[in-house]
Design a protein around this motif. Structure first.
Motif, PDB file in Angstrom:
ATOM      1  N   THR A 199     -17.311   5.622   3.117  1.00 35.23           N
ATOM      2  CA  THR A 199     -16.085   5.703   2.311  1.00 35.23           C
ATOM      3  C   THR A 199     -14.721   5.530   2.814  1.00 35.23           C
ATOM      4  OG1 THR A 199     -17.648   7.316   1.404  1.00 35.23           O
ATOM      5  CG2 THR A 199     -15.479   7.177   0.126  1.00 35.23           C
ATOM      6  N   VAL A 200     -14.573   6.082   3.716  1.00 39.21           N
ATOM      7  CA  VAL A 200     -13.429   5.752   4.040  1.00 39.21           C
ATOM      8  C   VAL A 200     -12.949   4.457   4.540  1.00 39.21           C
ATOM      9  CG1 VAL A 200     -12.161   6.358   5.983  1.00 39.21           C
ATOM     10  CG2 VAL A 200     -12.454   7.935   4.989  1.00 39.21           C
ATOM     11  N   SER A 201     -14.259   3.896   5.203  1.00 39.11           N
ATOM     12  CA  SER A 201     -14.373   2.704   5.677  1.00 39.11           C
ATOM     13  C   SER A 201     -13.754   1.409   4.508  1.00 39.11           C
ATOM     14  CB  SER A 201     -15.532   2.020   5.710  1.00 39.11           C
ATOM     15  OG  SER A 201     -15.582   0.645   7.028  1.00 39.11           O
ATOM     16  N   MET A 202     -14.874   1.522   3.242  1.00 36.93           N
ATOM     17  CA  MET A 202     -14.271   1.510   1.468  1.00 36.93           C
ATOM     18  C   MET A 202     -12.858   1.343   1.358  1.00 36.93           C
ATOM     19  SD  MET A 202     -16.245  -1.176   0.492  1.00 36.93           S
ATOM     20  CE  MET A 202     -17.815  -0.963   1.121  1.00 36.93           C
ATOM     21  N   GLU A 203     -12.481   2.459   1.488  1.00 38.47           N
ATOM     22  CA  GLU A 203     -11.153   2.947   1.147  1.00 38.47           C
ATOM     23  C   GLU A 203      -9.713   2.068   1.632  1.00 38.47           C
ATOM     24  OE1 GLU A 203      -9.915   4.389  -1.869  1.00 38.47           O
ATOM     25  OE2 GLU A 203     -12.637   4.230  -2.602  1.00 38.47           O
ATOM     26  N   THR A 204      -9.916   1.932   2.706  1.00 40.43           N
ATOM     27  CA  THR A 204      -9.266   1.488   3.973  1.00 40.43           C
ATOM     28  C   THR A 204      -8.763  -0.051   3.366  1.00 40.43           C
ATOM     29  OG1 THR A 204      -9.599   3.329   5.533  1.00 40.43           O
ATOM     30  CG2 THR A 204      -8.199   1.673   6.569  1.00 40.43           C
ATOM     31  N   ALA A 205     -10.276  -0.293   3.583  1.00 35.20           N
ATOM     32  CA  ALA A 205      -9.931  -1.941   4.035  1.00 35.20           C
ATOM     33  C   ALA A 205      -9.926  -3.293   1.925  1.00 35.20           C
ATOM     34  CB  ALA A 205     -11.417  -2.710   3.996  1.00 35.20           C
ATOM     35  N   VAL A 206      -9.964  -1.859   1.032  1.00 28.26           N
ATOM     36  CA  VAL A 206      -9.925  -2.361  -0.325  1.00 28.26           C
ATOM     37  C   VAL A 206      -9.049  -2.369  -1.416  1.00 28.26           C
ATOM     38  CG1 VAL A 206     -11.413  -2.988  -2.535  1.00 28.26           C
ATOM     39  CG2 VAL A 206     -12.111  -2.917  -0.833  1.00 28.26           C
ATOM     40  N   GLN A 207      -8.314  -2.667  -0.892  1.00 28.72           N
ATOM     41  CA  GLN A 207      -6.627  -2.756  -1.834  1.00 28.72           C
ATOM     42  C   GLN A 207      -6.526  -3.236  -3.491  1.00 28.72           C
ATOM     43  OE1 GLN A 207      -6.403  -3.165   1.629  1.00 28.72           O
ATOM     44  NE2 GLN A 207      -6.239  -2.200   1.645  1.00 28.72           N
ATOM     45  N   ASN A 208      -5.490  -2.690  -3.886  1.00 32.76           N
ATOM     46  CA  ASN A 208      -5.325  -2.840  -4.887  1.00 32.76           C
ATOM     47  C   ASN A 208      -4.673  -4.701  -5.414  1.00 32.76           C
ATOM     48  OD1 ASN A 208      -4.383  -3.194  -8.136  1.00 32.76           O
ATOM     49  ND2 ASN A 208      -4.429  -0.702  -8.263  1.00 32.76           N
ATOM     50  N   PHE A 209      -5.314  -5.205  -5.667  1.00 30.94           N
ATOM     51  CA  PHE A 209      -4.902  -6.300  -5.698  1.00 30.94           C
ATOM     52  C   PHE A 209      -3.845  -6.463  -6.906  1.00 30.94           C
ATOM     53  CE2 PHE A 209      -5.162 -10.713  -8.157  1.00 30.94           C
ATOM     54  CZ  PHE A 209      -4.644 -11.184  -6.549  1.00 30.94           C
ATOM     55  N   PRO A 210      -3.958  -6.526  -8.421  1.00 29.09           N
ATOM     56  CA  PRO A 210      -3.254  -6.180  -9.364  1.00 29.09           C
ATOM     57  C   PRO A 210      -1.850  -5.860  -8.609  1.00 29.09           C
ATOM     58  CG  PRO A 210      -6.075  -6.331 -10.201  1.00 29.09           C
ATOM     59  CD  PRO A 210      -5.363  -6.047  -8.708  1.00 29.09           C
ATOM     60  N   LEU A 211      -1.957  -4.611  -8.224  1.00 29.93           N
ATOM     61  CA  LEU A 211      -0.938  -4.208  -8.099  1.00 29.93           C
ATOM     62  C   LEU A 211       0.680  -4.828  -6.809  1.00 29.93           C
ATOM     63  CD1 LEU A 211       0.879  -1.770  -9.100  1.00 29.93           C
ATOM     64  CD2 LEU A 211      -0.169  -0.440  -7.024  1.00 29.93           C
ATOM     65  N   CYS A 212      -0.542  -5.725  -6.317  1.00 31.23           N
ATOM     66  CA  CYS A 212       0.072  -6.660  -5.161  1.00 31.23           C
ATOM     67  C   CYS A 212       0.769  -7.585  -5.930  1.00 31.23           C
ATOM     68  CB  CYS A 212      -0.725  -6.649  -4.371  1.00 31.23           C
ATOM     69  SG  CYS A 212      -0.036  -7.751  -3.002  1.00 31.23           S
ATOM     70  N   MET A 213      -0.134  -7.858  -6.413  1.00 33.57           N
ATOM     71  CA  MET A 213       0.920  -9.649  -7.532  1.00 33.57           C
ATOM     72  C   MET A 213       1.759  -9.318  -8.401  1.00 33.57           C
ATOM     73  SD  MET A 213      -1.181 -11.542  -6.443  1.00 33.57           S
ATOM     74  CE  MET A 213       0.523 -12.567  -6.951  1.00 33.57           C
TER      75      MET A 213
END
Length: 383
Positions: A269-283
């Protein structure tokens, strides 16, 4: 020499003058609004509506997987949430900062990578956590808390690391952070309530949400290719960054959780949460903070990230499922051997018992024979 001349001098096929026309409304396609653009194409409007509805279904189904007791257990003892926040807001921005300098990316492209790495996890990480049999209550807790923390940690990280490539102060999209927070919390809360009231129905909706999530991944990839096909004509350094940074984030998130002795589902879970970011928020942040003439180049990494992170996450899930299948086969083989061993042992014991019984019967017959012979002898003597 500006960055356009540098690109052309290197023989790159990427023409930013033609590319930036579409970038003004990038965020509109992914539930974000740019103040510099008033119109959206029909495809972008359709994408926004469909992806919004799919996101609501996914988060509702994610909530259907969560037991209230497990959720409150993580909130009462937020050790995993703290570990995830440290990995998200300390390790990952530092990795992006180092990668940008190590690969010698152009300033705007490196800044786009930094902004992407500073964003919190999104709902995508929740469904991938479910697919790898992770701790879904922990995943939703981390996504919710990290989204709230992003209001402060996002500008802090950009202030610490962003000065290397730009003097522009990023405009933090607090409204979109609040929307992202609401899109995680409210559908998930409704799912939790349904699981509490109607657990059988919730079990069915979990499968529906899983199918919707798989379809949304295919839809998102198709839309990315359709809307921004020219984003792939970039230098190899960007591809190295897009592939390497999430991969390292997966590994470091898992190792960091392992060091603090978290259980295997929590480590995934920590691994997945660390690697996957909120792409719409970034854009959204990029559209609010930088002019059109810069947005085309600065959004290259986030756009490619949006495509490649889904592919890498699918490979993560496929690797996990393959490992589980191999383990099940191995376990089945071990159980079969044990069964045969015990079966053979039982057969041997049965044979030994039969031999003992035969021996006992033989001795009993000999006793009977001896007794009968003695009785005959006694009768003869008496006569």
């Amino acid at each position: 020499m500006d960055w356009k001349e540098r690109n052309s001098s290197k023989g790159q096929q990427f023409n930013i003058a033609n590319y930036t026309v579409d970038f003004g409304n990038v965020s509109n396609s992914f539930n974000a609004t740019s103040p510099e653009n008033s119109g959206s194409s029909p495809l972008q409007v359709a994408a926004k509506i469909v992806l919004m509805l799919v996101l609501l279904v996914i988060m509702f189904s994610v909530g259907c997987q969560i037991d209230v007791k497990d959720l409150f257990a993580h909130l009462r003892r937020p050790f995993g949430i703290v570990i995830g926040a440290v990995a998200q807001f300390v390790l990952l921005p530092l990795l992006a900062f180092g990668a940008g300098h190590a690969l010698q990316l152009p300033p705007l492209q490196a800044l786009g990578m930094l902004v992407m790495s500073c964003c919190p996890g999104g709902s995508t990480s929740n469904i991938f956590t479910y697919w790898v049999d992770g701790d879904v209550p922990l995943s939703v807790s981390m996504t919710t808390i990290n989204t709230a923390l992003a209001a402060g940690m996002l500008p802090l990280n950009l202030w610490i690391y962003g000065g290397s490539w730009s003097a522009t102060t990023a405009a933090i999209p607090y409204r979109n952070i609040a929307e992202a927070f609401a899109l995680v919390v409210f559908p998930a809360a409704a799912g939790i309530l349904l699981r509490w009231k109607r657990p059988k129905l919730a079990a069915v909706l979990i499968k529906v949400g899983s199918v919707c999530a798989a379809l949304s991944i295919v839809l998102t990839e198709a839309l990315m290719f359709a809307l921004y096909p020219r984003m792939f004509f970039v230098t190899w350094r960007i591809y190295v960054a897009v592939i390497l940074l999430p991969t390292v984030a997966y590994v470091l998130g898992y190792v960091f959780a392992w060091i603090v002795r978290m259980e295997s589902p929590q480590r995934r879970t920590v691994s997945m949460e660390t690697a996957v970011q909120n792409f719409p928020l970034c854009m959204t942040l990029l559209a609010l903070s930088y002019p059109k003439e810069q947005l085309g180049e600065i959004a290259i990494y986030p756009l490619l990230f949006g495509c490649f992170i889904l592919v890498e996450s699918i490979l993560f899930v496929a690797g996990f499922r393959l490992k589980e299948w191999i383990n099940r086969r191995s376990q089945k083989g071990v159980e079969e051997k044990q069964r045969m061993f015990f079966l053979n042992g039982d057969c041997q014991k049965k044979e030994e018992k039969e031999k003992e019984k035969e021996k006992a019967d033989s001795i009993e017959k000999e006793k009977e024979t001896w007794k009968m012979e003695n009785e005959k002898d006694n009768v003869t003597v008496y006569a």
